[in-house]
Design an enzyme around this catalytic site. Structure first.
Site, short mmCIF file in Angstrom:
data_model
loop_
_atom_site.label_atom_id
_atom_site.label_comp_id
_atom_site.label_asym_id
_atom_site.label_seq_id
_atom_site.Cartn_x
_atom_site.Cartn_y
_atom_site.Cartn_z
N ARG A 136 44.39 -21.47 -38.49
CA ARG A 136 45.18 -22.18 -39.49
C ARG A 136 44.34 -22.97 -40.49
NH1 ARG A 136 50.00 -25.10 -36.38
NH2 ARG A 136 50.67 -25.55 -38.49
N PRO B 71 44.17 -29.84 -30.60
CA PRO B 71 43.66 -30.76 -29.59
C PRO B 71 43.90 -32.21 -29.92
CG PRO B 71 41.87 -29.60 -30.73
CD PRO B 71 43.13 -29.27 -31.43
N GLU B 72 44.21 -32.96 -28.90
CA GLU B 72 44.25 -34.40 -28.99
C GLU B 72 42.98 -34.93 -28.32
OE1 GLU B 72 48.12 -36.00 -27.96
OE2 GLU B 72 49.05 -34.05 -28.27
N ARG C 136 56.60 -53.86 -36.77
CA ARG C 136 56.68 -52.50 -37.33
C ARG C 136 58.11 -51.98 -37.25
NH1 ARG C 136 52.06 -49.48 -39.41
NH2 ARG C 136 50.39 -50.97 -39.14
N HIS D 220 38.68 -15.18 -38.10
CA HIS D 220 38.69 -16.64 -38.15
C HIS D 220 37.50 -17.30 -37.48
CE1 HIS D 220 42.64 -15.91 -39.68
NE2 HIS D 220 43.13 -15.56 -38.51
#
Length: 283
Positions: free
Chosen positions: A119, A2-3, A162, A100
């Site tokens: 994970r 998720p973001e 940058r 999990h």
DNA sequence: ATGGGGGCCTGCCGGC
DNA sequence: TGCCGGCAGGCCCCCA
């Protein structure tokens, strides 16, 4: 995986069953995720009322009556499942435990909140609420992209000088906190900026234009997530995963969706991550 | 200080 | 069918 928008969707889904509710029992099925859990985590959660459920970047923060805050990060594969029927929304049964299921919060109101993460890139920690954002994982975060301190002047300055590709700069959580690979690709598409362009070579004008675009990309995704929450509650209570329609992400070889553009979406690898973009209209 | 790459884990998918 | 390589939306850490 998720973001920010997915994490916000999860937060919004959890809030009705967690805020003001008491954790009757915390079931902790292993000693760690990405890092070891804090000492006596189960005991420190047990009996605690959740005063507020907040989000900072991709972290969910649950303020407890004890004066501690539970920090939750979903990593790449973390999921939250709500079961039970605290709100009378037809989730009468608890599903069978799955592989999990690392942490389960059994709430006094009958809800069960399951953190599942194959994970194990996710994380949980406890810290003193009063210490604010001194926590190592929060201390170096840049501004919230949907907050007031993320503005055009700040962002243009942050990119200037940058040497890294603008793609990498947008993924840098110290510049702006909450974007991940998908929404960076989508924002750069909407802005017509190539992910390969060096951040320092993004003009101030284009950097300025990128700010509301980033807000829109995230806002649109949160809206899509919010509208899907109802469905998830009625279905299986799983939060944060829903159908998105992306302009470029995952569309390698497919036609560019920009009106009047006859290009197609390319995939390149930048610092080990896929970038999707249209070389025709993103410069 | 900045930028790039490795590594952490498991699951899934496509190709042979 | 089975095996294998590649890939996955995050992020810390180390090195140059």
């Amino acid at each position: 995986m998720p973001e920010l928008p997915e994490v916000e969707t999860v937060r919004r889904g959890l809030a009705p069953v967690m805020e003001g509710a008491v954790i009757a029992r915390a079931e902790v099925n292993r000693p760690d995720l990405r890092w070891p859990f804090p000492p006596d985590m189960a005991a420190r959660l047990t009996g605690q009322r959740v005063l507020a459920l907040r989000r900072r970047s991709k972290y969910i923060l649950a303020d407890l009556a004890s004066g501690e805050t539970l920090l939750i990060h979903l990593g790449m594969s973390g999921r939250m499942l709500i079961s039970g029927d605290p709100l009378g929304q037809f989730m009468h049964t608890h599903p069978a435990p799955e592989k999990h299921d690392h942490v389960v919060l059994h709430m006094e109101n009958g809800a069960r909140i399951t953190f599942n993460d194959p994970r194990r890139f996710g994380a949980m920690d406890l810290f003193a609420t009063a210490s604010g954002e001194a926590h190592a994982l929060l201390a170096k975060l840049g501004p919230e992209p949907l907050g007031n301190s993320f503005d055009e002047r700040y962002f243009a300055r942050a990119l200037s000088g940058r040497n890294t590709p603008v793609k990498s700069a947008l993924l840098d959580q110290s510049i702006v906190a909450g974007l991940g690979n998908i929404y960076v690709c989508e924002a750069l598409f909407r802005a017509g900026i190539s992910p390969r362009r060096k951040a320092k070579n993004v003009s101030a004008k284009r950097a300025t234009a990128l700010v509301p675009i980033i807000r829109d990309v995230l806002g649109d995704a949160i809206e899509a997530g919010g509208s899907s929450l109802r469905d998830f509650r009625q279905a299986d209570g799983e939060l944060g995963y829903f159908q998105h329609s992306f302009d470029v992400y995952g569309r390698e070889g497919e036609p560019c969706r920009r009106e009047g553009c006859d290009g197609s979406v390319a995939r390149i690898v930048q610092s080990g991550r896929s970038s999707f973009y249209c070389a025709q209209c993103q410069r």
